[in-house]
Scaffold this motif. Structure first.
Motif, short mmCIF file in Angstrom:
data_model
loop_
_atom_site.label_atom_id
_atom_site.label_comp_id
_atom_site.label_asym_id
_atom_site.label_seq_id
_atom_site.Cartn_x
_atom_site.Cartn_y
_atom_site.Cartn_z
N VAL A 245 43.30 44.63 39.48
CA VAL A 245 43.92 44.33 37.82
C VAL A 245 45.35 45.31 38.60
N ILE A 246 45.33 46.10 39.44
CA ILE A 246 46.07 47.24 39.83
C ILE A 246 46.86 45.67 41.24
N ARG A 247 45.85 44.75 42.08
CA ARG A 247 46.91 43.74 42.19
C ARG A 247 48.02 43.62 41.64
N ALA A 248 46.90 42.73 40.44
CA ALA A 248 48.34 41.78 39.86
C ALA A 248 49.53 43.18 38.81
N VAL B 185 34.16 49.34 39.77
CA VAL B 185 34.73 50.09 39.40
C VAL B 185 36.03 49.61 40.75
N GLY B 186 36.12 49.67 41.47
CA GLY B 186 36.37 49.21 42.46
C GLY B 186 36.69 48.13 42.79
N ALA B 187 36.21 47.08 42.81
CA ALA B 187 35.99 45.86 42.99
C ALA B 187 37.01 45.34 42.03
N TYR B 188 36.22 45.72 40.68
CA TYR B 188 37.34 45.09 39.65
C TYR B 188 38.77 45.01 39.33
N ASN B 189 39.19 46.97 39.77
CA ASN B 189 40.01 46.94 38.67
C ASN B 189 40.98 46.87 39.85
N SER C 204 38.61 40.69 50.24
CA SER C 204 38.56 39.65 49.12
C SER C 204 36.83 39.66 49.48
N PHE C 205 36.13 40.12 50.76
CA PHE C 205 34.85 39.86 50.59
C PHE C 205 33.70 40.38 49.36
N TYR C 206 34.53 42.05 50.00
CA TYR C 206 33.63 42.83 49.27
C TYR C 206 34.23 42.80 47.04
N VAL C 207 35.12 42.30 46.99
CA VAL C 207 35.23 41.29 45.83
C VAL C 207 34.59 41.16 45.05
N TRP C 208 34.88 39.42 46.03
CA TRP C 208 33.73 37.93 45.33
C TRP C 208 32.21 39.06 45.29
N VAL C 209 31.71 39.82 45.96
CA VAL C 209 29.69 40.62 46.23
C VAL C 209 29.95 41.32 45.44
N ALA D 202 43.25 46.75 46.29
CA ALA D 202 44.29 46.00 45.60
C ALA D 202 45.65 45.85 47.75
N TYR D 203 45.65 47.22 47.73
CA TYR D 203 47.29 47.44 49.37
C TYR D 203 46.38 45.77 49.86
N ALA D 204 44.90 46.68 50.19
CA ALA D 204 44.76 45.24 51.64
C ALA D 204 44.53 44.05 51.03
N ARG D 205 44.48 43.62 49.54
CA ARG D 205 44.36 41.88 49.68
C ARG D 205 46.50 42.09 50.04
N LEU D 206 47.09 42.60 49.33
CA LEU D 206 48.51 42.03 48.92
C LEU D 206 49.21 42.45 50.61
N SER D 207 48.57 42.38 51.93
CA SER D 207 48.60 43.37 53.28
C SER D 207 48.76 41.35 53.98
N SER D 208 49.45 41.84 54.75
CA SER D 208 49.51 40.77 55.50
C SER D 208 48.51 40.25 56.42
N ASN D 209 47.92 42.30 56.88
CA ASN D 209 46.63 41.67 57.80
C ASN D 209 45.65 41.33 57.09
N LYS D 210 45.53 39.65 57.89
CA LYS D 210 43.97 38.92 57.63
C LYS D 210 43.17 39.77 57.96
N ILE D 211 42.29 40.64 58.60
CA ILE D 211 41.47 41.34 58.59
C ILE D 211 40.79 41.87 57.60
N LEU D 212 42.33 42.75 57.40
CA LEU D 212 41.54 43.77 56.10
C LEU D 212 41.98 43.04 54.65
N TYR D 213 42.83 41.87 54.11
CA TYR D 213 42.37 40.67 53.36
C TYR D 213 41.36 40.56 53.45
N GLY D 214 40.78 39.31 54.66
CA GLY D 214 39.42 39.52 54.27
C GLY D 214 38.36 40.16 54.48
#
Ligand code: ATP
Ligand code: MG
Lengths: 247, 225
Positions: free
Chosen positions: B111-114, B104-108, B61-66, B46-58
């Motif tokens: 949840v945490i980000r939201a 659990v990590g991917a789904y939640n 996001s890939f992990y959650v998607w898969v 969740a932190y990674a997806r909220l961060s402005s760091n493009k690599i962390l975000y990428g």
């Protein structure tokens, strides 16, 4: 106490503040008035760096910041300046999961690292001062708007800031609750607190201000003693603004 | 007829304790451990997806998607039966923990980000205005409020996980459902055994639901409703 020179702020290429020059002396109360969208909130937020100026010089107390084109945001640089001021918000922004007392203690304990007992004593003093000695253990949702805003003032004061910034502190309040908040602010003014207040309460501005600043479209159009601004405004735009308020 | 039902009652009674014990020693720990590791992953993601760091975000996001786009059963098979082909052999239990935690990590993380995003911007600003750093603001002001929002969906996810652990049977973990299959193999009473194990899952999830409501009530304390 505050010195601002050639301050510019743009959002998405649109310039909102267009070269602000402003100094505020120690113990002075400056009230900023002006039409909606003129940049009053933005100017206030640039003073405690909730917004980072696009360009310009800001000094609060003994901390200063000069933003040029090469400047990059660093928390280490911003914090000392921000800690010079306290801010009171239009919507109070109290922490809902903390009691009034905890709201006021939070900064002392976490930011200033004061011992718990000392922070508590200081917070109790501040709450007593704004007339909330008997409401200290209540959560924000158990308090009226006026009480919440006074907690907001106590929270800002507990950190012994050099300057207090107010952004329309009474405009979210029911009319009958406005005066209790204004009274608390007036008391701080009488004690010599340096303050910058954005407000639409012209009567209050007149009463409390040492100096009134009229802003329009990102410029400071006119600044003077309250009597001068309200009775003998020099600029046409100031006159129009004040006239519109009266009708 | 009487003899038949006596036999069935005997099977039910005899198998109840072994099933329950397996549930308590496998299903429950597997759930708790996977959920705890999963939560850790969820916060990080969740932190990674909220961060402005493009690599962390990428990466996040890939992990959650898969993980969200593929069946959990298939993921477990890849980890346990597939990875040995690459020279990575993982025991059944660790493989199950890895599979469930990733899920659990991917789904939640969503949840945490939201939940973090649901905390009004003014709360960050108030925290900053009293001189807090980003970390202090997040830990002291934002997360306590976000967690209140996240608890109900996290509770649902936890209870789903209790049931999902039965999938571990397919990768040879001797958890409760596997145990029921083993008992079935020599009693030849699949209907009885599988219903019995269903009842035990129902007991577990009911107890956990009650626990969840308690936690929720406690967290509601400071909020006007
Ligand atoms: N974060 C932002 N992003 C984009 N535009 C913004 C942002 N903050 C403010 N603005 C714009 O800047 C202009 C000045 O806003 P500001 O809030 O400073 O005005 P104001 O004088 O405080 O008005 P009001 O009396 O209505 O509070 C407005 O046009 C507003 O839309
Ligand atoms: Mg404003």
């Amino acid at each position: 106490m505050i010195e601002i020179r050639n301050l510019h702020k743009s959002f998405d290429g649109l310039e909102i503040l267009k070269g602000i020059e402003l100094t505020v002396e120690k113990g002075e109360v400056v009230v900023i008035i002006g039409p909606s969208g003129s940049g009053k909130t933005t100017l206030l937020r640039c003073m405690n760096l909730l917004e980072i100026p696009t360009q310009g010089y800001v000094r609060i107390g003994k901390e200063e910041l000069d933003v040029s084109t090469k400047w990059r945001y660093k928390e280490k640089v911003v914090l000392p300046i921000r800690q010079q001021s306290g801010m009171v918000f239009q919507g109070y922004n109290l922490f809902p999961h903390k009691t009034a007392l905890e709201n006021v203690m939070e900064g002392s304990v976490i930011v200033k690292k004061r011992p718990h007992a000392e922070a508590r004593q200081r917070a109790e003093e501040m709450l007593a001062k704004v007339g909330l000695a008997d409401r200290m253990n209540m959560y924000p949702h158990q308090l009226s708007g006026g009480q919440q805003q006074r907690v907001g003032i106590a929270r800002a004061m507990a950190l012994d800031p050099s300057v207090l910034l107010f952004d329309e502190p009474t405009s979210a309040l029911d009319p009958e609750l406005v005066s209790e908040v204004l009274k608390a602010i007036k008391q701080l003014a009488d004690e010599g607190m340096t303050m910058v207040i954005v407000t639409h309460e012209m009567g209050f501005a007149r009463e409390v201000a040492d100096r009134v600043i009229f802003m329009d479209a990102g410029h400071i159009v006119e600044e003077d003693k309250p009597e001068e601004i309200f009775e003998r405004p020099k600029h046409e735009r100031t006159r129009q603004f004040l006239q519109r308020l009266q009708t | 007829m009487d003899m038949l039902s006596d036999r069935i009652i005997g099977i039910v009674v005899d198998s109840f304790l072994p099933l329950l014990v397996t549930g308590i020693t496998y299903t429950i720990p597997l759930t708790f451990i996977s959920f705890a590791i999963g939560l850790f992953l969820a916060f990080g993601t969740a932190y990674a997806r909220l961060s402005s760091n493009k690599i962390l975000y990428g990466i996040s996001s890939f992990y959650v998607w898969v993980i969200r786009g593929t069946p959990l059963l298939v993921q477990l098979f890849i980890i346990f039966y597939g990875l040995p082909n690459m020279g990575i052999t993982i025991g059944p239990l660790p493989a199950a923990v890895i599979g469930f935690s990733l899920s659990v990590g991917a789904y939640n993380s969503e949840v945490i980000r939201a939940a973090i995003q649901s905390v009004p911007k003014g709360q960050w600003e108030a925290a900053y205005s009293i001189g807090m750093t980003r970390r202090q603001a997040r830990r002291r002001i934002i997360l306590p409020q976000a967690i209140r929002v996240a608890i109900p969906p996290l509770g649902n996810s936890f209870i789903s996980l209790v049931k999902d652990t039965s999938l571990a049977a397919t990768i040879t973990v001797t958890e409760m459902f596997q145990k029921a299959q083993q008992i079935t193999a020599f009693t030849y009473e699949p209907l009885v055994l599988y219903c019995e194990v269903a009842v035990i899952y129902l007991m577990f999830s009911t107890v956990l639901s009650t626990l969840r409501s308690r936690v929720e009530t406690r967290l509601e304390r400071y909020v006007a409703k």
